[in-house]
Design an enzyme around this catalytic site. Sequence first.
Site, PDB file in Angstrom:
ATOM      1  N   HIS A  53       7.724 -15.296  -4.607  1.00 39.40           N
ATOM      2  CA  HIS A  53       7.509 -14.004  -3.936  1.00 39.40           C
ATOM      3  C   HIS A  53       8.760 -13.427  -3.285  1.00 39.40           C
ATOM      4  O   HIS A  53       8.726 -12.350  -2.720  1.00 39.40           O
ATOM      5  CB  HIS A  53       6.410 -14.136  -2.874  1.00 39.40           C
ATOM      6  CG  HIS A  53       6.829 -14.954  -1.688  1.00 39.40           C
ATOM      7  ND1 HIS A  53       6.870 -16.318  -1.717  1.00 39.40           N
ATOM      8  CD2 HIS A  53       7.258 -14.599  -0.464  1.00 39.40           C
ATOM      9  CE1 HIS A  53       7.305 -16.771  -0.554  1.00 39.40           C
ATOM     10  NE2 HIS A  53       7.555 -15.744   0.234  1.00 39.40           N
TER      11      HIS A  53
HETATM   12  C1  UD1 Z   1       6.719 -13.128   4.708  1.00 44.23           C
HETATM   13  C2  UD1 Z   1       7.979 -13.766   5.264  1.00 44.23           C
HETATM   14  C3  UD1 Z   1       8.440 -14.870   4.315  1.00 44.23           C
HETATM   15  C4  UD1 Z   1       7.329 -15.861   3.993  1.00 44.23           C
HETATM   16  C5  UD1 Z   1       6.114 -15.078   3.474  1.00 44.23           C
HETATM   17  C6  UD1 Z   1       4.960 -15.993   3.170  1.00 44.23           C
HETATM   18  C7  UD1 Z   1       9.466 -12.218   6.465  1.00 44.23           C
HETATM   19  C8  UD1 Z   1      10.762 -11.515   6.411  1.00 44.23           C
HETATM   20  N1  UD1 Z   1       9.069 -12.817   5.317  1.00 44.23           N
HETATM   21  O1  UD1 Z   1       7.084 -12.518   3.463  1.00 44.23           O
HETATM   22  O2  UD1 Z   1       9.507 -15.574   4.924  1.00 44.23           O
HETATM   23  O3  UD1 Z   1       7.773 -16.751   3.000  1.00 44.23           O
HETATM   24  O4  UD1 Z   1       5.741 -14.131   4.497  1.00 44.23           O
HETATM   25  O5  UD1 Z   1       3.899 -15.320   2.607  1.00 44.23           O
HETATM   26  O6  UD1 Z   1       8.833 -12.226   7.506  1.00 44.23           O
HETATM   27  N2  UD1 Z   1       1.112  -7.868   1.898  1.00 44.23           N
HETATM   28  C9  UD1 Z   1      -0.229  -7.741   1.638  1.00 44.23           C
HETATM   29  N3  UD1 Z   1      -1.113  -8.340   2.515  1.00 44.23           N
HETATM   30  C10 UD1 Z   1      -0.699  -9.027   3.596  1.00 44.23           C
HETATM   31  C11 UD1 Z   1       0.672  -9.128   3.851  1.00 44.23           C
HETATM   32  C12 UD1 Z   1       1.566  -8.560   2.980  1.00 44.23           C
HETATM   33  O7  UD1 Z   1      -0.639  -7.124   0.676  1.00 44.23           O
HETATM   34  O8  UD1 Z   1      -1.556  -9.553   4.337  1.00 44.23           O
HETATM   35  C13 UD1 Z   1       2.074  -7.243   0.943  1.00 44.23           C
HETATM   36  C14 UD1 Z   1       2.469  -5.869   1.369  1.00 44.23           C
HETATM   37  O9  UD1 Z   1       2.692  -5.106   0.224  1.00 44.23           O
HETATM   38  C15 UD1 Z   1       3.786  -6.089   2.079  1.00 44.23           C
HETATM   39  C16 UD1 Z   1       4.375  -7.228   1.280  1.00 44.23           C
HETATM   40  O10 UD1 Z   1       3.251  -8.029   0.902  1.00 44.23           O
HETATM   41  O11 UD1 Z   1       4.580  -4.952   2.114  1.00 44.23           O
HETATM   42  C17 UD1 Z   1       5.363  -8.072   2.033  1.00 44.23           C
HETATM   43  O12 UD1 Z   1       4.759  -8.572   3.234  1.00 44.23           O
HETATM   44  P1  UD1 Z   1       5.683  -9.046   4.442  1.00 44.23           P
HETATM   45  O13 UD1 Z   1       4.851  -9.587   5.532  1.00 44.23           O
HETATM   46  O14 UD1 Z   1       6.651  -7.964   4.776  1.00 44.23           O
HETATM   47  O15 UD1 Z   1       6.567 -10.184   3.815  1.00 44.23           O
HETATM   48  P2  UD1 Z   1       6.170 -11.391   2.838  1.00 44.23           P
HETATM   49  O16 UD1 Z   1       6.757 -11.097   1.485  1.00 44.23           O
HETATM   50  O17 UD1 Z   1       4.736 -11.725   2.909  1.00 44.23           O
END
Ligand code: UD1
Length: 362
Positions: A210
């Site tokens: 991811h």
């Molecule tokens: C975050 C952490 C990463 C960790 C990962 C585990 C940071 C910078 N990154 O990355 O270190 O490895 O979590 O999962 O904090 N989204 C959803 N539903 C959710 C959450 C996210 O659909 O409940 C989607 C959204 O499109 C969002 C994208 O995932 O924009 C990224 O989510 P985000 O929390 O920004 O970072 P992760 O890639 O999940």
Amino acid sequence: MIMHVLHVVGARPNFMKAAPVIAALARRGLRQTLVHTGQHYDVRLSDVIFKELELPEPDVNLGVGSGSHAEQTAHVLVGMETCLLERKPDLMLVYGDVNSTAAATLAAAKLLIPVAHVEAGLRSGDRTMPEEINRLVTDRLATWLYTPSIDGNKNLESEGTDAESIKFVGNVMIDTLRKLLPLTDRDDLPRSLGVMNGSGTRPFVLVTLHRPSNVDDRESLERLLTALSDIACDVPVVFPVHPRTRARVQAQGLSWSRIKALEPLTYLEFLTLQRRAAVVITDSGGIQEETTFLGVPCLTMRENTERPVTVTMGTNRLIGHDTERMKSEVRAILSGDCKKGSVPPLWDGRAAERIADHILTL
Ligand code: UD1
């Protein structure tokens, strides 16, 4: 003396780290407040995992959701300032390296509330990863630094951190894994995926990817999916897909082909598969550690790792973004050429106890 501890969690990898610490402090009768920033909000990324880990319902949910790094960080910062002013804890505990960790630390530091960082000192040296920036900010501002491995102590000391504030406690994520491993004996999930039958588990490859460096760029994502699909000609490839990866695959019009693409799994479901996998391919931080503990071969699709002990002692191999190497390493592992590892010191299931004991001395 610490009477009231406030924990901040935000994203999936925080939950398994906080659970054993909250339980250890509860056994010692401390007053605790749990704040969920809401960085992760999907039921399968958050709610179900809370229940499996027996985490208490959060006392506060800041509901920050997704956004750019600046937006997410800013929302946590503003929300945490209000929350800390209202709740007035004696100590705030933060976990890991996600945006919520760094933002909450900054809010507390400005209010002169001491912060303890669980999983301190890890460094990849790669500032293109948002997590590395979060680690640097958090460790610089935290008062107490609980490290999972001795390389964490060395990194902090070389940055000039006072040795008195660094405590080598071990790996809290392994506390959770050790505790919940007996609950993953059930074979309904592997059976339903066709990787297990009456005579046992068939070799299969488990994948999680991811990170922006793997999934944001069309070419690299396509190369990865093609290589995984090639591997799937020989053995089942099971891929629980993070929402951000699914969104990228869809937006780029790519296909999963032979890969078994699943919804994100819960903690117990993922562990059920992880312990049985012939090989795990990942870009996650925590999974490099879990596979090392489980003795399962792990191929990490990154150029560097903040968890070098998984490579020097454990079963992890860093293979960069080389998909040809990925295929040849998988073939080698399936034919029995596996890296034998050992479990790093203090990954013994008692890291949270050591943290709780230290907090009681403050
Ligand atoms: C975050 C952490 C990463 C960790 C990962 C585990 C940071 C910078 N990154 O990355 O270190 O490895 O979590 O999962 O904090 N989204 C959803 N539903 C959710 C959450 C996210 O659909 O409940 C989607 C959204 O499109 C969002 C994208 O995932 O924009 C990224 O989510 P985000 O929390 O920004 O970072 P992760 O890639 O999940």
